[in-house]
Structures are given as C-alpha cells and as structure tokens.
Scaffold this active site. Structure first.
Site, PDB file in Angstrom:
ATOM      1  N   ASP A   1      38.834  12.902 -26.770  1.00 53.77           N
ATOM      2  CA  ASP A   1      38.671  12.153 -28.021  1.00 53.77           C
ATOM      3  C   ASP A   1      37.282  12.382 -28.621  1.00 53.77           C
ATOM      4  O   ASP A   1      37.005  11.915 -29.726  1.00 53.77           O
ATOM      5  CB  ASP A   1      38.916  10.650 -27.798  1.00 53.77           C
ATOM      6  CG  ASP A   1      38.046  10.067 -26.704  1.00 53.77           C
ATOM      7  OD1 ASP A   1      38.100  10.576 -25.575  1.00 53.77           O
ATOM      8  OD2 ASP A   1      37.300   9.113 -26.983  1.00 53.77           O
ATOM      9  N   ASN A   2      36.418  13.094 -27.906  1.00 56.05           N
ATOM     10  CA  ASN A   2      35.102  13.423 -28.448  1.00 56.05           C
ATOM     11  C   ASN A   2      34.997  14.912 -28.759  1.00 56.05           C
ATOM     12  O   ASN A   2      33.900  15.467 -28.821  1.00 56.05           O
ATOM     13  CB  ASN A   2      34.001  13.024 -27.458  1.00 56.05           C
ATOM     14  CG  ASN A   2      33.861  11.512 -27.349  1.00 56.05           C
ATOM     15  OD1 ASN A   2      34.274  10.770 -28.242  1.00 56.05           O
ATOM     16  ND2 ASN A   2      33.285  11.042 -26.260  1.00 56.05           N
TER      17      ASN A   2
ATOM     18  N   GLY B   1      41.218   5.317 -30.621  1.00 55.24           N
ATOM     19  CA  GLY B   1      41.129   5.157 -32.080  1.00 55.24           C
ATOM     20  C   GLY B   1      39.733   4.761 -32.509  1.00 55.24           C
ATOM     21  O   GLY B   1      38.846   4.542 -31.678  1.00 55.24           O
TER      22      GLY B   1
ATOM     23  N   GLY C   1      33.051  -3.678 -31.986  1.00 58.22           N
ATOM     24  CA  GLY C   1      33.027  -2.946 -33.248  1.00 58.22           C
ATOM     25  C   GLY C   1      31.621  -2.588 -33.713  1.00 58.22           C
ATOM     26  O   GLY C   1      31.443  -2.049 -34.808  1.00 58.22           O
TER      27      GLY C   1
ATOM     28  N   GLY D   1      37.329   2.546 -32.988  1.00 56.73           N
ATOM     29  CA  GLY D   1      37.135   1.156 -32.594  1.00 56.73           C
ATOM     30  C   GLY D   1      35.949   0.517 -33.288  1.00 56.73           C
ATOM     31  O   GLY D   1      35.792  -0.708 -33.288  1.00 56.73           O
ATOM     32  N   ARG D   2      35.097   1.353 -33.836  1.00 56.64           N
ATOM     33  CA  ARG D   2      33.923   0.805 -34.543  1.00 56.64           C
ATOM     34  C   ARG D   2      33.482   1.702 -35.683  1.00 56.64           C
ATOM     35  O   ARG D   2      32.469   1.441 -36.328  1.00 56.64           O
ATOM     36  CB  ARG D   2      32.772   0.592 -33.568  1.00 56.64           C
ATOM     37  CG  ARG D   2      32.420   1.833 -32.756  1.00 56.64           C
ATOM     38  CD  ARG D   2      31.231   1.561 -31.899  1.00 56.64           C
ATOM     39  NE  ARG D   2      31.044   2.625 -30.913  1.00 56.64           N
ATOM     40  CZ  ARG D   2      30.000   2.709 -30.133  1.00 56.64           C
ATOM     41  NH1 ARG D   2      29.045   1.798 -30.219  1.00 56.64           N
ATOM     42  NH2 ARG D   2      29.887   3.678 -29.267  1.00 56.64           N
TER      43      ARG D   2
ATOM     44  N   ASP E   1      30.189  12.574 -31.811  1.00 56.46           N
ATOM     45  CA  ASP E   1      30.025  11.402 -30.933  1.00 56.46           C
ATOM     46  C   ASP E   1      28.862  11.551 -29.957  1.00 56.46           C
ATOM     47  O   ASP E   1      29.031  11.728 -28.749  1.00 56.46           O
ATOM     48  CB  ASP E   1      31.327  11.085 -30.180  1.00 56.46           C
ATOM     49  CG  ASP E   1      32.293  10.327 -31.069  1.00 56.46           C
ATOM     50  OD1 ASP E   1      32.046  10.259 -32.293  1.00 56.46           O
ATOM     51  OD2 ASP E   1      33.302   9.806 -30.552  1.00 56.46           O
TER      52      ASP E   1
ATOM     53  N   ARG F   1      27.858   8.662 -41.074  1.00 57.13           N
ATOM     54  CA  ARG F   1      28.087  10.035 -40.638  1.00 57.13           C
ATOM     55  C   ARG F   1      28.872  10.809 -41.702  1.00 57.13           C
ATOM     56  O   ARG F   1      29.674  10.227 -42.434  1.00 57.13           O
ATOM     57  CB  ARG F   1      28.914  10.057 -39.351  1.00 57.13           C
ATOM     58  CG  ARG F   1      28.364   9.216 -38.248  1.00 57.13           C
ATOM     59  CD  ARG F   1      28.939   9.608 -36.901  1.00 57.13           C
ATOM     60  NE  ARG F   1      30.320   9.238 -36.685  1.00 57.13           N
ATOM     61  CZ  ARG F   1      30.900   9.266 -35.471  1.00 57.13           C
ATOM     62  NH1 ARG F   1      30.211   9.677 -34.420  1.00 57.13           N
ATOM     63  NH2 ARG F   1      32.154   8.911 -35.316  1.00 57.13           N
TER      64      ARG F   1
END
Ligand code: AMP
Ligand code: MG
Length: 492
Positions: free
Chosen positions: A259-260, A97, A129, A99-100, A269, A179
């Site tokens: 996840d990227n 998820g 974070g 996270g930051r 990412d 971003r």
C-alpha cells in the site's frame, strides 16, 4: 475559533478536473476535511507552488493556512478518501485506505492535491486521522529533497501546524502536509478489488491508469489482456529505476508495504525513512521492523515481491500466467541495468564497459568494511577527481592499504575518461546535502518551539543538494554521535 463547517468555498484560481473522483463510489468516499484550531505556517516549497501555478507568498497568509489545513473548502475541489488494501510486512492486511489523507482533487496541471493528516475517514480504522508535526516536517523536507535529487517522488507543497494535541507514544501536536502527485494510486488499490473478486472496478481502475498515465500500454491491435500485461511491464520498469536511484543515493524507505508502492513508480508515504550515514548494507531504519524485512539491501528484492503481488492482482485482466511472469521479469534485468548506470555516474564513468560491475562491487565492499560515510565519501571522491588532493578521501579509511588498492583499481578505470567531464558528472550526481536524520531532528526540535527557520534552511539547502552553499558546511558534515541513537518507528 474554527470556521463553521459550512464555510463558503474559496476560489483560489486553480482549475480542477478531478478525474479520480469521476471513477465513482466504488473507489472512494466523498467527505470534507476536519478543521484544526488556529493553523499556522511551518514551511512552503516555492518549487511545488510553481508546479501548481500558486504564488508562494500568498500561500503563507493566514487564509492560505486555513485552506491547506482543510479548514476552508476550496472551490472546485471534490474532497474524498480512497479505498485500498495491501500486504504489510509480507502479510495480507485486508482493507486499508486513506485513513488520514484526503484528496482535494486533480487540477488541470495534471497534479492531484492531497491533505495528509486532515481528519478521520471511513478508512481510519482505529486511527485518529491526524499526523504529527515531526513526521509531517520529515515528509515535507524529504519529498522536496528527493525531487531535487532527481528521484521520482510525490511532492510537498506545504506543512501547516496546529496546537491541537495528538496522542502517539507521547502527546504531540497536529500538522497537515499538502502533497502533490499526478496520482496517488498504489499497488494496494489493485489488490483491493482483485481480492474481493470485483473485476469490473479492477478493470476500470487499470483502464484509468493506462489512459491517463501509461497511454503507450494501450495496444489496439492485440487482445486487452496484452495492454494490462504491458502496464505490469512498465510499472516493473519504473519501479526498477526508482529502486536503483534509492540504492545509489543510500535511501532507505523503511515501510515498503504494497500500500506504500506507487503505481507511477514514485517514492510515496515517507515514514521512518533514512539516508544512510555510514554505509551499512544491512541497515534497518524502521525501529518497528524487527525482522529487518525492509533493510537497505533488501529493498530491491522487496520491490520485486511487491510487483509480484501487483501481478497477482492483475491476473483476472492479464489472464495468461506466462504473460504476467514475462512482464515481471522486466524488473530482474531493469534493476541491475539501472543500478549500474547510476553507480557509473557516481564513479564518473562516462563510457560504460562490460566489466564495470567489478569496480562497483569493489567500491561498495570497501565502504561496507568500515561503514564509511556514504555521502561524504562520494562527494570527496568527486572533488579529488576534479583535481583536489586525495587525502580527504583516504582519511576516511583506517585501513589505508585497502583504500590504496581500491584507488589503483578506480584510477586505472577512471583515467580512461575525460577527467573534467568525469568530475563534473560526479559533482552533479553525488549530493553534498542529504536529509540525514539528525538534521531533521534538529529542525523539528526548533519547530516545536515555533521557530521554523531550521526547516526553512534545510529546505533551501536540499532544493539544490549539489551546490556548495558556502557557510553551510556543518549541514554536510559527519553525523554527531547522538544520531546513531535516533529511533524512528512507524508512529507518525
Ligand atoms: P502508513 O503506515 O502510514 O502507510 O499507514 C498504513 C495505513 O494506516 C493507511 O491506511 C493509513 O491511512 C492508516 N493510518 C496511519 N496512521 C493513521 C492515523 N493516525 N489515522 C488514521 N489512519 C491512519
Ligand atoms: Mg501508507
């Protein structure tokens, strides 16, 4: 002094639509960014500011810094962190998820705005974070450089910094990258709901992606499963085209975990990425990647592996295994076709021919033999085709005979083309300036001393990487010896 957490939201004239937030609480947690002390400006991308319709000058004011560090809420935004899961280094990692990263929301320009490094979220796990200045500058510069190279990517509006300490291998300082992307949805978002057997949210997510980003996939005259298969096919197609562009320009992502991987086929990412210096097909840019899973020449295979994970996650919606496998097959034909097309452009071949693969392979073999500088070779070759002497190209090789043999092969093929048009294509396809590691490192070292001119110079060069930029040849030269010793890990 930090503004109080309940600071009044400021209207910056952005109209928000926030369609991801509207998906509901299964997908994200609403929360506010955690302020950072005394934020300062590090860099702004005027091109990204234009995409949002924001004035770049206004952005760099102290008020702008407070807004894009997450210290002042922006009126109309609906900050949230989204939940996803994923496979990391080939292993199921379970829930991850944002996270930051905190999504501020989506504006009616169709772009979402996200602050990376804006504080802890329910998905931070053991993390703080935060993001450090070094990795934030790299992400900022590379996002904008990739966009200028015509490579699909998330964008970066700006970077702000703060003297707040952040513990990594050493103590560093915090930064936030803002971003932009039409969506930050990853393969891992689908894997998350599928792994948990949450088929309702899985379908809702797939419908959201189809309706907003892949409307062609909605096949009204067929069962719904065909629309989801069409989505998998189009994501496979876009991912193939993305990988072809990475391989052609010599870009190594470094952490191609599921996840990227962007569902829109964007580069996302930026971590331990690298543009190749010498052409080493097996190059591993991520110091933490001990097995070389994400080595340069393995990237297309890994992309396919990741698409397979996405396909598996979509199975409850696609239902028919053959339909899913047929969709995934797209990658196997689309990647080589797209790669050959990109390499033909690099070689200045305007008319495709059946046997071009032979020349492409011979060229890569020639470059690999002596680890010839990838960017410099192509640029010099373009200048040669434009009418310049051959020596600058030949001088790149110790084995002159190997080069001369290759040149004969290339010349026989290339002379079929209109030379002026061919040269023009080559000089518009083979960049003079790429974000080599050592260039980034130098700008980062200056930025740590609060001198942001190096970041600014790089940003200006990289936003038009095919232009000559007289006086800046040093930025297009060979890497210094110390560049080979730069070790970039996942730590960011
Ligand atoms: P990455 O390797 O940067 O793609 O991150 C993998 C996962 O770790 C994602 O879920 C990130 O949000 C999370 N993560 C990475 N660094 C941090 C951090 N400093 N604090 C919280 N979460 C983090
Ligand atoms: Mg990530």
């Amino acid at each position: 002094m930090l503004p109080p957490p309940t600071a009044e939201p400021v209207d910056i004239g952005l109209p928000w639509s926030n369609r991801f937030a509207a998906l509901g609480p299964d997908f994200s947690t609403a929360l506010q960014p955690t302020p950072l002390p005394a934020p300062y400006w590090v860099g702004t991308s005027p091109a990204s500011a234009r995409l949002l319709g924001l004035g770049a000058e206004w952005l760099t004011s102290p008020e702008g810094a407070a807004l894009f560090t997450g210290n002042t809420p922006i009126q109309g935004s609906q900050p949230l962190a989204s939940v996803y899961s994923g496979h990391q280094f080939g292993v199921w990692a379970g829930q991850l998820g944002d996270g930051r990263a905190i999504l501020l929301g989506e504006t009616t320009t169709g772009l979402e705005v996200q602050l990376k490094g804006a504080g802890r979220t329910p998905y931070s796990r053991m993390g703080d974070g935060r993001a450090v200045l070094r990795s934030s500058i790299r992400e900022f510069l590379c996002s904008e450089a990739m966009a200028a190279l015509g490579i699909p990517t998330t964008r970066a509006l700006c970077v702000t910094g703060s003297d707040a300490p952040v513990r990594r291998e050493t103590i560093e300082t915090a930064a936030v990258v803002t971003r932009l992307a039409p969506s930050f949805i990853r393969f891992g978002h689908f894997e998350h709901f599928s792994a948990r057997g949450q088929h309702g949210p899985l379908r809702q997510l797939a419908d959201h992606v189809i309706d907003h980003y892949y409307p062609d996939c909605r096949l009204a005259d067929k069962p719904a499963s065909h629309s989801y298969a069409a989505l998998l096919r189009q994501v496979s197609q876009r991912t193939a085209e993305l990988l072809a562009r990475w391989q052609a320009v010599g870009f190594c992502h470094g952490v191609m975990n599921t996840d990227n991987m962007s569902i829109l086929g964007l580069t996302i990412d930026y971590g331990p990425f690298q543009f190749l210096d010498g052409f080493d097909p097996g190059h591993i840019c991520n110091h933490s990647d001990e097995q070389g899973r994400y080595a340069f020449n393995r990237q297309p295979q890994v992309a396919y592996w990741n698409l397979f994970c996405l396909g598996q996650a979509l199975m409850p919606l696609i239902e028919d295994e053959d339909l899913a496998l047929a969709a995934l097959e797209t990658f196997k034909t689309a990647f080589p076709a797209a790669f050959d097309a990109r390499m033909r452009d690099k070689l200045g071949l305007l008319q495709p021919r059946e046997d071009d693969r032979g020349l492409i392979e011979a060229t890569l073999k020639l470059l690999a033999a002596e680890r010839t500088d990838y960017t410099i070779f192509w640029r010099r070759l373009g200048h040669y085709v434009a009418g310049g002497p051959v020596e600058p190209v030949r001088d790149l090789f110790v084995d002159r005979r190997a080069f001369d043999d290759w040149l004969l092969f290339f010349s026989e093929r290339n002379t079929v083309e209109n030379r002026a048009q061919s040269a023009d294509l080559m000089l518009k396809t083979n960049p003079k300036y790429v974000l080599r590691n050592h260039l980034g490192e130098t700008a980062i070292a200056q930025a740590r001393q609060k001198d942001f001119s190096g970041v600014q110079t790089l940003q200006r060069l990289l936003e038009s990487p095919y232009a000559e930029h007289p006086g800046f040849d040093d930025f297009a030269g060979f890497p210094p010896d110390w560049a080979a010793h730069i070790a970039i890990s996942c730590s960011s």
